[in-house]
Write a protein that holds these residues in place. Structure first.
Motif, PDB file in Angstrom:
ATOM      1  N   PRO A 128      30.447  -7.491   7.299  1.00  0.00           N
ATOM      2  CA  PRO A 128      29.113  -7.474   7.909  1.00  0.00           C
ATOM      3  C   PRO A 128      28.081  -7.627   6.790  1.00  0.00           C
ATOM      4  O   PRO A 128      28.335  -7.196   5.674  1.00  0.00           O
ATOM      5  CB  PRO A 128      29.011  -6.080   8.528  1.00  0.00           C
ATOM      6  N   PRO A 129      26.955  -8.229   7.100  1.00  0.00           N
ATOM      7  CA  PRO A 129      25.967  -8.437   6.045  1.00  0.00           C
ATOM      8  C   PRO A 129      25.387  -7.113   5.558  1.00  0.00           C
ATOM      9  O   PRO A 129      25.439  -6.110   6.261  1.00  0.00           O
ATOM     10  CB  PRO A 129      24.889  -9.274   6.747  1.00  0.00           C
ATOM     11  N   GLY A 130      24.878  -7.126   4.318  1.00  0.00           N
ATOM     12  CA  GLY A 130      24.087  -5.989   3.866  1.00  0.00           C
ATOM     13  C   GLY A 130      24.779  -4.999   2.960  1.00  0.00           C
ATOM     14  O   GLY A 130      24.132  -4.193   2.332  1.00  0.00           O
TER      15      GLY A 130
ATOM     16  N   ASP B 240      39.462  -5.029   5.588  1.00  0.00           N
ATOM     17  CA  ASP B 240      39.039  -4.133   4.536  1.00  0.00           C
ATOM     18  C   ASP B 240      38.237  -2.956   5.065  1.00  0.00           C
ATOM     19  O   ASP B 240      37.667  -3.045   6.146  1.00  0.00           O
ATOM     20  CB  ASP B 240      38.115  -4.928   3.625  1.00  0.00           C
ATOM     21  N   VAL B 241      38.165  -1.928   4.274  1.00  0.00           N
ATOM     22  CA  VAL B 241      37.241  -0.841   4.562  1.00  0.00           C
ATOM     23  C   VAL B 241      35.849  -1.449   4.716  1.00  0.00           C
ATOM     24  O   VAL B 241      35.441  -2.279   3.901  1.00  0.00           O
ATOM     25  CB  VAL B 241      37.210   0.147   3.379  1.00  0.00           C
ATOM     26  N   GLY B 242      35.154  -1.082   5.781  1.00  0.00           N
ATOM     27  CA  GLY B 242      33.798  -1.584   5.964  1.00  0.00           C
ATOM     28  C   GLY B 242      33.714  -2.937   6.641  1.00  0.00           C
ATOM     29  O   GLY B 242      32.635  -3.487   6.800  1.00  0.00           O
ATOM     30  N   SER B 243      34.856  -3.482   7.040  1.00  0.00           N
ATOM     31  CA  SER B 243      34.810  -4.806   7.668  1.00  0.00           C
ATOM     32  C   SER B 243      34.399  -4.716   9.135  1.00  0.00           C
ATOM     33  O   SER B 243      34.206  -5.728   9.793  1.00  0.00           O
ATOM     34  CB  SER B 243      36.158  -5.511   7.528  1.00  0.00           C
ATOM     35  N   GLY B 244      34.270  -3.508   9.651  1.00  0.00           N
ATOM     36  CA  GLY B 244      33.757  -3.356  11.011  1.00  0.00           C
ATOM     37  C   GLY B 244      34.829  -3.320  12.080  1.00  0.00           C
ATOM     38  O   GLY B 244      34.723  -3.968  13.121  1.00  0.00           O
ATOM     39  N   LYS B 245      35.865  -2.529  11.842  1.00  0.00           N
ATOM     40  CA  LYS B 245      36.951  -2.443  12.814  1.00  0.00           C
ATOM     41  C   LYS B 245      36.589  -1.543  13.993  1.00  0.00           C
ATOM     42  O   LYS B 245      37.023  -1.777  15.116  1.00  0.00           O
ATOM     43  CB  LYS B 245      38.232  -1.921  12.135  1.00  0.00           C
ATOM     44  N   THR B 246      35.800  -0.514  13.721  1.00  0.00           N
ATOM     45  CA  THR B 246      35.552   0.488  14.757  1.00  0.00           C
ATOM     46  C   THR B 246      34.979  -0.122  16.035  1.00  0.00           C
ATOM     47  O   THR B 246      35.433   0.191  17.143  1.00  0.00           O
ATOM     48  CB  THR B 246      34.587   1.572  14.240  1.00  0.00           C
TER      49      THR B 246
ATOM     50  N   PHE C 150      23.966  -4.495  16.233  1.00  0.00           N
ATOM     51  CA  PHE C 150      24.071  -5.653  15.339  1.00  0.00           C
ATOM     52  C   PHE C 150      24.862  -6.747  16.048  1.00  0.00           C
ATOM     53  O   PHE C 150      25.667  -6.460  16.938  1.00  0.00           O
ATOM     54  CB  PHE C 150      24.789  -5.258  14.040  1.00  0.00           C
ATOM     55  N   PRO C 151      24.649  -8.012  15.664  1.00  0.00           N
ATOM     56  CA  PRO C 151      25.500  -9.073  16.202  1.00  0.00           C
ATOM     57  C   PRO C 151      26.856  -9.023  15.508  1.00  0.00           C
ATOM     58  O   PRO C 151      26.927  -8.676  14.325  1.00  0.00           O
ATOM     59  CB  PRO C 151      24.747 -10.355  15.840  1.00  0.00           C
ATOM     60  N   LEU C 152      27.929  -9.352  16.214  1.00  0.00           N
ATOM     61  CA  LEU C 152      29.253  -9.338  15.590  1.00  0.00           C
ATOM     62  C   LEU C 152      29.386 -10.480  14.590  1.00  0.00           C
ATOM     63  O   LEU C 152      28.805 -11.545  14.774  1.00  0.00           O
ATOM     64  CB  LEU C 152      30.339  -9.480  16.663  1.00  0.00           C
ATOM     65  N   THR C 153      30.159 -10.235  13.553  1.00  0.00           N
ATOM     66  CA  THR C 153      30.475 -11.331  12.629  1.00  0.00           C
ATOM     67  C   THR C 153      31.442 -12.285  13.327  1.00  0.00           C
ATOM     68  O   THR C 153      32.048 -11.930  14.347  1.00  0.00           O
ATOM     69  CB  THR C 153      31.171 -10.809  11.354  1.00  0.00           C
TER      70      THR C 153
ATOM     71  N   ALA D  62      34.345 -13.149  12.392  1.00  0.00           N
ATOM     72  CA  ALA D  62      35.697 -12.580  12.383  1.00  0.00           C
ATOM     73  C   ALA D  62      35.837 -11.525  13.482  1.00  0.00           C
ATOM     74  O   ALA D  62      36.862 -11.458  14.165  1.00  0.00           O
ATOM     75  CB  ALA D  62      36.004 -11.975  11.014  1.00  0.00           C
ATOM     76  N   GLN D  63      34.787 -10.722  13.668  1.00  0.00           N
ATOM     77  CA  GLN D  63      34.837  -9.710  14.737  1.00  0.00           C
ATOM     78  C   GLN D  63      34.914 -10.390  16.108  1.00  0.00           C
ATOM     79  O   GLN D  63      35.655  -9.952  16.987  1.00  0.00           O
ATOM     80  CB  GLN D  63      33.602  -8.800  14.666  1.00  0.00           C
ATOM     81  N   GLN D  64      34.154 -11.449  16.267  1.00  0.00           N
ATOM     82  CA  GLN D  64      34.187 -12.156  17.553  1.00  0.00           C
ATOM     83  C   GLN D  64      35.576 -12.690  17.855  1.00  0.00           C
ATOM     84  O   GLN D  64      36.070 -12.570  18.977  1.00  0.00           O
ATOM     85  CB  GLN D  64      33.190 -13.315  17.541  1.00  0.00           C
TER      86      GLN D  64
HETATM   87  P1  ADP Z   1      35.929  -0.087   9.048  1.00  0.00           P
HETATM   88  O1  ADP Z   1      36.398   0.863  10.102  1.00  0.00           O
HETATM   89  O2  ADP Z   1      36.492  -1.444   9.200  1.00  0.00           O
HETATM   90  O3  ADP Z   1      36.082   0.444   7.685  1.00  0.00           O
HETATM   91  P2  ADP Z   1      33.393   0.374  10.289  1.00  0.00           P
HETATM   92  O4  ADP Z   1      33.781  -0.028  11.640  1.00  0.00           O
HETATM   93  O5  ADP Z   1      33.314   1.835  10.021  1.00  0.00           O
HETATM   94  O6  ADP Z   1      34.367  -0.290   9.220  1.00  0.00           O
HETATM   95  O7  ADP Z   1      32.050  -0.350   9.916  1.00  0.00           O
HETATM   96  C1  ADP Z   1      31.392  -0.131   8.689  1.00  0.00           C
HETATM   97  C2  ADP Z   1      29.896  -0.162   8.880  1.00  0.00           C
HETATM   98  O8  ADP Z   1      29.458  -1.471   9.189  1.00  0.00           O
HETATM   99  C3  ADP Z   1      29.450   0.719  10.007  1.00  0.00           C
HETATM  100  O9  ADP Z   1      28.293   1.396   9.590  1.00  0.00           O
HETATM  101  C4  ADP Z   1      29.132  -0.264  11.127  1.00  0.00           C
HETATM  102  O10 ADP Z   1      28.114   0.219  11.971  1.00  0.00           O
HETATM  103  C5  ADP Z   1      28.675  -1.480  10.377  1.00  0.00           C
HETATM  104  N1  ADP Z   1      28.932  -2.751  11.057  1.00  0.00           N
HETATM  105  C6  ADP Z   1      30.044  -3.101  11.737  1.00  0.00           C
HETATM  106  N2  ADP Z   1      29.949  -4.358  12.206  1.00  0.00           N
HETATM  107  C7  ADP Z   1      28.759  -4.829  11.817  1.00  0.00           C
HETATM  108  C8  ADP Z   1      28.067  -6.077  11.988  1.00  0.00           C
HETATM  109  N3  ADP Z   1      28.620  -7.084  12.662  1.00  0.00           N
HETATM  110  N4  ADP Z   1      26.852  -6.201  11.427  1.00  0.00           N
HETATM  111  C9  ADP Z   1      26.296  -5.174  10.741  1.00  0.00           C
HETATM  112  N5  ADP Z   1      26.880  -3.987  10.548  1.00  0.00           N
HETATM  113  C10 ADP Z   1      28.102  -3.799  11.072  1.00  0.00           C
END
Ligand code: ADP
Ligand code: MG
Length: 682
Positions: free
Chosen positions: A437-439, A283-289, A253-256, A258-260
């Motif tokens: 992230p969208p979706g 937040d949870v799900g914000s894409g930290k990993t 996926f492309p980075l948001t 904020a991620q960039q």
């Molecule tokens: P966090 O650790 O912040 O709670 P995660 O890193 O586990 O969140 O990411 C949550 C979900 O969103 C994962 O399934 C990840 O693959 C997905 N994700 C992360 N960044 C993006 C992005 N830029 N666009 C779409 N999906 C993303």
């Protein structure tokens, strides 16, 4: 006896009692004087019986009507019963196991009675109240101390009253200049007032003074740590020729935006020769990993190892598969090490870590910090989810390569209002992921009264028929009620009765880690439909098939906790629901739950939490182990902001070098040495 004498010099404290105090962190007379009450009872405000709502804890002044009755209850407990009146009603008092009290209850005597007063069948009644002969103008406010082990209120109060004269000798830590500017009182008076206040105003003044000192010293020590970091060396990693562009292009996926921005921050830090100390809040799900994956990629491409630590084994496994997917295509070797591996497996893993075969090492905090020898570590990532218990320890992971300090990246899923972040995380640089992230679907959230339990259960049944799974979280429990574990167990049993077709599991903090992991695993693999638990599930696991989060007595949870809990669901593609059951209908708790229904933005929720509940709860998160605020949890936001302003002025003008700031400098140094330093540096 002096301030630094052992508490054994206090009469009435022998070896056994001293041990009980020591367990609570009280070794010296000074410690005892700084063992502050948890709250106060105001027995001075006298109420009339007639005016009291049912169940109110209050003071009344009553005259004994007639000679008391004595006897034994069904359980064999000895009791004394007496009736007493004021000019508005009658109060029936029962005292259990206090034989001596009968003698003092002679008709006509007047007492001040303090206790929980209920509306009984024949009049008001109360059990085991505090009874004092009434003297007009008598002392009204009593401290209530935190207790642990065998400590009792009387024991602590008596010891404190003996130590209290020495409070006079306590020196001010804050310089006169600050005390004048912020209208603070001398520390000696503040300490005395905490234990023996004349009125509520004195308590407020004392708390304000002590909290000011505590917060100021805390922030100065954090900033001291931050500046100390620049004295240490780290590997300056290079981006040249590492193919990071390709890495980002190959992501699914492309980075948001904020991620960039966060990646930019992180990469800039890692290219400097001083250790990165960065906190990513999102937040949870914000894409930290993916941020940590990118950091590990850069590190590996520079020929160094990185360590990624997770709070639980399940999370470590989850990270392992994510990292593998994104990194193995570049020939980067990702390795998992956990506590449940066999001794032989662990030995192999350790060897691969030591000889550099493993590039990225993923494991639990416990295992990695329990002693792993790295070949050339240059990056340590800590995924805290939202507990900060060990965050200070991230840099402990061995020495970095060539004795250099590894770069540190901490990821936290607790959104904290910016004003507070700056205060609590003064030692770290902060990147914020405030964009999802969208979706991801929004979780439908409803606040529902406990009276609608039947409808709730039928809704759960319909979700189960769709093949979905359900979390039920039980409340935090107040003092003297059921423990959390008991309340969860009770709910578990009643749900099994009400919903017999459900396969239910139970999870609480009193269970062994292994049992917890097993139950969680059964829920994850859908051997269970419904999981009743305490907040232990906050530290989370991905169960995309779980679509419902029910929170019992939701009014008892902080908003941030509710938000974390809600983050456990809505991870799959199905529509998900969060049901907040409230037992009380006070305006404030309703307003809080409304916030949850209105928004799912963690930062907005945290701001509301701060407004409604003050900063105390956030302070709890940051602290750990030995570092606990004694009074600052009770500080309000204006005071907190004043201390931040004061700290800025002190540092900008180098005031700590001045003679009148020497006590403050010493206190800062002491906190840094005692707590922060040993937790952070090698
Ligand atoms: P966090 O650790 O912040 O709670 P995660 O890193 O586990 O969140 O990411 C949550 C979900 O969103 C994962 O399934 C990840 O693959 C997905 N994700 C992360 N960044 C993006 C992005 N830029 N666009 C779409 N999906 C993303
Ligand atoms: Mg995460």
């Amino acid at each position: 006896m002096q301030l630094d004498s052992s508490i054994r010099y206090i009469s009435g404290i022998g070896e056994t009692r001293a041990k009980a105090f020591e367990k609570a962190g009280v070794f010296t007379v000074r410690d005892l004087l700084e063992y502050f009450p948890r709250r106060y009872e105001n027995r001075g405000e006298i109420c009339k019986l007639f005016d009291l709502p049912d169940g109110e804890t209050a003071s009344v002044v009553v005259r004994i009507d007639s000679a008391p009755r004595e006897g034994r209850g069904k359980s064999g407990k000895y009791y004394v019963r007496a009736s007493a009146s004021d000019d508005t009603g009658t109060l029936y008092m029962t005292f259990f196991n206090q034989k001596w009290i009968a003698k003092s209850l002679s008709p006509g005597r007047v007492f001040r009675v303090y206790g929980k007063i209920n509306m009984g069948q024949y009049g008001r009644d109360t059990v085991n109240p505090v009874l004092e002969p009434y003297i007009p103008g008598m002392k009204g406010i009593y401290p209530v101390y935190p207790l642990s082990g065998t400590l009792t209120q009387t024991l602590v109060a008596k010891a404190v009253s003996q130590a209290l004269p020495l409070a006079e000798e306590i020196q001010d830590v804050l310089p006169e200049e600050l005390m004048r500017q912020f209208a603070l009182i001398p520390k000696s008076s503040a300490v005395r007032a905490m234990h023996s206040p004349g009125d509520e105003k004195e308590i407020a003044e004392a708390t304000r003074t002590l909290a000011f000192e505590e917060l100021t010293v805390f922030q100065l020590a954090l900033r001291r740590m931050r500046s100390g970091r620049d004295d240490r060396a780290a590997h300056a990693l290079s981006q040249k020729g590492t193919g990071v562009r390709t890495f980002f292009q190959n992501l699914p996926f492309p980075l948001t935006g904020a991620q960039q921005r966060a990646v930019k921050d992180i990469f800039a830090d890692m290219q400097r020769p001083v250790p990165m100390m960065r906190l990513v809040q999102g937040d949870v799900g914000s894409g930290k990993t993916v941020l940590s994956v990118a950091a590990a990629y850069l590190c590996a491409r520079n020929g160094y190892q990185s360590a990624v630590m997770a709070p639980t084994e399940i999370l470590a496994k989850q990270h392992f598969s994510t990292f593998e997917k994104m990194l193995s295509q570049y020939g980067i070797n990702v390795l998992l090490i956990t506590g449940s591996m066999t001794a032989a497996q662990k030995k192999n893993a350790r060897a691969a870590i030591a000889d550099g075969t493993a590039d990225v090492i993923i494991g639990t905090n416990a295992v990695i910090q329990g002693g792993v020898e790295f070949k050339n570590l240059a990056l340590a990532v800590t995924d805290e989810q939202h507990r900060f218990g060990v965050m200070q320890r991230s840099a402990l992971v061995g020495k970095g390569a060539d004795g250099k300090t590894p770069h540190t990246l901490v990821m936290s899923a607790t959104p904290i209002p910016r004003t507070l972040s700056l205060i609590l995380y003064g030692d770290l640089d902060i990147s914020i992921l405030d964009e999802r992230p969208p979706g991801r679907q929004k979780v439908v959230t409803r606040a529902v009264s406990a009276a609608s339990r039947t409808e709730i259960y039928s809704f759960l049944d319909s979700e189960k028929r769709k093949g979905h799974q359900i979390f039920v979280v039980c409340p935090l429990v107040e003092e003297s009620e059921l423990t959390e574990a008991e309340s969860a167990t009770e709910r578990f049993e009643s749900i099994q009765k009400e919903l017999p077709s459900f396969r239910c599991g139970l999870l609480h903090g009193k269970m062994k880690q292994k049992e917890k992991d097993e139950v969680m695993e059964r829920f994850r693999t859908h051997e269970l439909d419904l999981l009743v638990s305490t907040t232990v599930i906050e530290v989370g696991v991905d169960v995309p098939n779980a679509t419902v989060m029910v929170v019992e007595n939701a009014e008892r949870f902080g908003l941030s906790t509710l938000h974390q809990l809600r983050g456990r669901i809505g991870r799959g593609s199905q529509k998900s629901y969060c049901i907040l059951i409230y037992g009380s209908d006070s305006e404030r708790s309703r307003e809080r739950l409304e916030t949850m229904c209105r928004t799912d933005d963690g930062f907005e929720i945290a701001r509301t939490d701060l407004k409604l509940r003050g900063p105390g709860d956030f302070f709890g998160e940051r602290q750990s182990g030995e570092l606990r605020f004694k009074v600052a949890n009770g500080a309000d936001m204006p005071l907190v902001e004043q201390t931040r302003a004061a700290v800025d002025v002190i540092l900008e003008n180098g005031l700590l070098e001045r003679e009148d700031y020497s006590a403050l400098r010493a206190a800062t140094e002491k906190l840094w040495q005692d707590n922060l330093r040993k937790n952070t540096l090698n």
